[in-house]
Design an enzyme around this catalytic site. Structure first.
Site, PDB file in Angstrom:
ATOM      1  N   SER A   1       0.834  -1.232  -0.149  1.00  0.00           N
ATOM      2  CA  SER A   1       0.024  -0.194  -0.110  1.00  0.00           C
ATOM      3  C   SER A   1       0.964   1.251   0.114  1.00  0.00           C
ATOM      4  O   SER A   1       2.027   1.060   0.729  1.00  0.00           O
ATOM      5  CB  SER A   1      -0.710  -0.049   1.361  1.00  0.00           C
ATOM      6  OG  SER A   1      -1.426   1.171   1.504  1.00  0.00           O
TER       7      SER A   1
ATOM      8  N   TYR B   1      -1.843  -1.570  11.024  1.00  0.00           N
ATOM      9  CA  TYR B   1      -2.192  -1.855   9.425  1.00  0.00           C
ATOM     10  C   TYR B   1      -1.014  -1.722   8.697  1.00  0.00           C
ATOM     11  O   TYR B   1      -0.559  -2.445   7.749  1.00  0.00           O
ATOM     12  CB  TYR B   1      -3.638  -1.283   8.863  1.00  0.00           C
ATOM     13  CG  TYR B   1      -3.738  -1.679   7.496  1.00  0.00           C
ATOM     14  CD1 TYR B   1      -3.822  -2.554   6.797  1.00  0.00           C
ATOM     15  CD2 TYR B   1      -3.215  -0.260   6.740  1.00  0.00           C
ATOM     16  CE1 TYR B   1      -3.776  -2.747   5.417  1.00  0.00           C
ATOM     17  CE2 TYR B   1      -3.337  -0.263   5.137  1.00  0.00           C
ATOM     18  CZ  TYR B   1      -3.732  -1.574   4.768  1.00  0.00           C
ATOM     19  OH  TYR B   1      -3.591  -1.521   3.394  1.00  0.00           O
TER      20      TYR B   1
ATOM     21  N   LYS C   1       2.266  -3.873   6.389  1.00  0.00           N
ATOM     22  CA  LYS C   1       2.778  -3.812   5.002  1.00  0.00           C
ATOM     23  C   LYS C   1       4.404  -3.600   5.082  1.00  0.00           C
ATOM     24  O   LYS C   1       5.048  -3.992   4.126  1.00  0.00           O
ATOM     25  CB  LYS C   1       2.247  -2.821   4.341  1.00  0.00           C
ATOM     26  CG  LYS C   1       0.539  -2.938   4.065  1.00  0.00           C
ATOM     27  CD  LYS C   1       0.084  -4.354   3.321  1.00  0.00           C
ATOM     28  CE  LYS C   1      -1.061  -4.326   3.278  1.00  0.00           C
ATOM     29  NZ  LYS C   1      -1.598  -5.698   2.670  1.00  0.00           N
TER      30      LYS C   1
HETATM   31  C1  UD1 Z   1      -7.191   4.689   3.604  1.00  0.00           C
HETATM   32  C2  UD1 Z   1      -6.254   4.313   4.693  1.00  0.00           C
HETATM   33  C3  UD1 Z   1      -4.976   3.687   4.147  1.00  0.00           C
HETATM   34  C4  UD1 Z   1      -5.644   2.492   3.504  1.00  0.00           C
HETATM   35  C5  UD1 Z   1      -6.641   2.894   2.305  1.00  0.00           C
HETATM   36  C6  UD1 Z   1      -7.139   1.686   1.542  1.00  0.00           C
HETATM   37  C7  UD1 Z   1      -6.731   5.944   6.454  1.00  0.00           C
HETATM   38  C8  UD1 Z   1      -6.092   7.113   7.412  1.00  0.00           C
HETATM   39  N1  UD1 Z   1      -5.883   5.366   5.492  1.00  0.00           N
HETATM   40  O1  UD1 Z   1      -6.489   5.834   2.836  1.00  0.00           O
HETATM   41  O2  UD1 Z   1      -3.949   3.233   5.155  1.00  0.00           O
HETATM   42  O3  UD1 Z   1      -4.397   1.734   2.477  1.00  0.00           O
HETATM   43  O4  UD1 Z   1      -7.530   3.512   3.091  1.00  0.00           O
HETATM   44  O5  UD1 Z   1      -7.884   2.174   0.439  1.00  0.00           O
HETATM   45  O6  UD1 Z   1      -7.643   5.556   6.742  1.00  0.00           O
HETATM   46  N2  UD1 Z   1     -12.851  10.822   3.434  1.00  0.00           N
HETATM   47  C9  UD1 Z   1     -13.830  11.710   3.681  1.00  0.00           C
HETATM   48  N3  UD1 Z   1     -14.920  11.391   4.282  1.00  0.00           N
HETATM   49  C10 UD1 Z   1     -15.156   9.956   4.334  1.00  0.00           C
HETATM   50  C11 UD1 Z   1     -14.024   9.175   4.173  1.00  0.00           C
HETATM   51  C12 UD1 Z   1     -12.608   9.687   3.523  1.00  0.00           C
HETATM   52  O7  UD1 Z   1     -13.755  13.149   3.491  1.00  0.00           O
HETATM   53  O8  UD1 Z   1     -16.255   9.457   4.890  1.00  0.00           O
HETATM   54  C13 UD1 Z   1     -11.600  11.663   2.716  1.00  0.00           C
HETATM   55  C14 UD1 Z   1     -10.383  11.409   3.400  1.00  0.00           C
HETATM   56  O9  UD1 Z   1     -10.016  12.335   4.519  1.00  0.00           O
HETATM   57  C15 UD1 Z   1      -9.377  11.430   2.263  1.00  0.00           C
HETATM   58  C16 UD1 Z   1     -10.006  10.729   1.095  1.00  0.00           C
HETATM   59  O10 UD1 Z   1     -11.527  11.041   1.392  1.00  0.00           O
HETATM   60  O11 UD1 Z   1      -8.908  12.911   1.817  1.00  0.00           O
HETATM   61  C17 UD1 Z   1      -9.721   9.368   1.013  1.00  0.00           C
HETATM   62  O12 UD1 Z   1      -9.906   8.702   2.187  1.00  0.00           O
HETATM   63  P1  UD1 Z   1     -10.001   7.156   2.117  1.00  0.00           P
HETATM   64  O13 UD1 Z   1     -10.803   6.611   1.293  1.00  0.00           O
HETATM   65  O14 UD1 Z   1     -10.373   6.655   3.714  1.00  0.00           O
HETATM   66  O15 UD1 Z   1      -8.624   6.548   1.710  1.00  0.00           O
HETATM   67  P2  UD1 Z   1      -7.109   7.038   2.583  1.00  0.00           P
HETATM   68  O16 UD1 Z   1      -7.498   7.839   3.752  1.00  0.00           O
HETATM   69  O17 UD1 Z   1      -6.597   7.741   1.499  1.00  0.00           O
END
Ligand code: UD1
Length: 339
Positions: A124, A149, A153
């Site tokens: 990842s 997690y 990795k």
């Molecule tokens: C997350 C994990 C990462 C993992 C990946 C798998 C965290 C901190 N990181 O990545 O370790 O490998 O998923 O796909 O959890 N967001 C919102 N609202 C939400 C959900 C997300 O605003 O309800 C935003 C987040 O702040 C971020 C973006 O959307 O800016 C993407 O979030 P997400 O899909 O959870 O992925 P990552 O955080 O990049």
């Protein structure tokens, strides 16, 4: 090739199984169905016309895994199986270390006992930690992660690199995924998280089908163009194709090699919401919430190495990701449970 796909009933594993079958490979899926559904197997058969062999085993059970290899030894393994929820890993670190590392150690040991030395591992972009600056390149420096997690990795990458160093007949591909989204264009397989989704696009899709009320956007005060977090979203079918490219590359090289699988293009949360609203045909209600602990402002890939060494490049844009993700969710509003 006969390819053993661990975790092959999961989101990325099932898409990779489809691509492998379509490219003429024979697939055995090893899965304990802990966080996946056996319905996936029917769907893979509907898409490809071929039913993969299923081994319903837990990789922590080494004897059961040995039996899978003894019955029909694969030529190569793609190892997806593992636990993947960031928040859960903070609450239950020992379970994450024991499962993710224990299963991988069992797997490589059984592979070696059966003279199988070609392995593709799901890593990842989280291994780039919070000290490096995007775009992340594979040789950019010290790997680190901000949660257990992610640390599994980092540790498994090290274990595999040490193994390939000690035993030169291994060919190991370490694939660092950015943010996989979307679904197969048939609408028959897609992401089906249990409980409230942690990730952005499953959350949006569940709001769209009425399972959740409103999206929370975690922060709009980041130093980015619109203030929301930027990520490198990659269509899951592009990701699946990246696995097959890596597998084929490993036929001609030894050692352990890390490759980023991303598009090289960052997209903001607000731009993701807009793309999905367009595909869905209605607005997604949202409100701005505080930043989520552990989130980075920006993350995207330097894709040069994968392009040069694998001859692979992501081709599907955020519009295709939204369209295909929505097709899956709208045709399966309750995921595989509704099948
Ligand atoms: C997350 C994990 C990462 C993992 C990946 C798998 C965290 C901190 N990181 O990545 O370790 O490998 O998923 O796909 O959890 N967001 C919102 N609202 C939400 C959900 C997300 O605003 O309800 C935003 C987040 O702040 C971020 C973006 O959307 O800016 C993407 O979030 P997400 O899909 O959870 O992925 P990552 O955080 O990049």
């Amino acid at each position: 090739m006969h390819v053993l796909v661990t975790g092959g009933a999961g989101y990325i594993g099932s898409h990779t199984a489809v691509t492998l079958i379509e490219r003429g490979h024979r697939v055995t899926i090893a899965d304990n169905f802990d966080n996946s559904s056996p319905v996936v197997v029917d769907r893979i058969e509907r898409i490809t016309g071929t039913r993969p062999t299923i081994a319903a085993v837990d990789l922590l059970n080494k004897e059961a895994l040995t039996n899978v290899f003894a019955a029909d030894t694969p030529d190569a393994v793609i190892h997806f199986a593992g636990l993947k929820a960031v928040g859960e890993s903070v609450a239950q670190p020992l379970r994450y270390y024991a499962t993710n590392i224990g299963t991988t150690l069992n797997l490589v040991d059984v592979m070696r006992e059966h003279n199988v030395h070609r392995l593709v591992f799901s890593s990842s972009a989280t291994v780039y930690g919070d000290e490096q600056q995007p775009p992340y390149s594979e040789d950019g420096g010290h790997l680190n992660a901000t949660n257990p997690y992610g640390q599994t990795k980092v540790m498994i990458e090290r274990i595999l690199a040490d193994l390939a160093h000690a035993e030169p007949d291994w060919s190991i591909g370490i694939l660092r995924y950015f943010n996989p989204v979307g679904a197969h264009e048939s609408g028959l397989i897609g992401e089906d998280p249990h409980g409230i989704p942690n990730n952005l696009t499953p959350y949006i899709l569940q709001v769209a089908v009425g399972r959740l009320n409103e999206l929370g956007i975690f922060g709009n005060d980041y130093p980015t163009a619109d203030g929301t977090g930027e990520r490198d979203y990659i269509h899951v079918v592009d990701l699946a194709e990246g696995h097959v490219a890596a597998l084929e590359k490993l036929a001609t090289t030894t050692g352990a090699h890390a490759w980023n699988l991303g598009t090289g293009t960052p997209t903001s949360v607000l731009d993701v919401v807009a793309a999905f609203e367009k595909a869905i045909g209605k607005p997604i209600p949202y409100s701005i919430k505080p930043r989520r602990a552990g989130d980075l402002p920006q993350s995207w890939a330097d894709t040069t190495r994968a392009e040069q060494e694998l001859g692979w490049k992501a081709t599907r844009d955020i519009t295709a990701m939204a369209r295909d993700g929505w097709r899956w969710q709208s045709e399966n509003p309750d995921g595989y449970a509704g099948a």
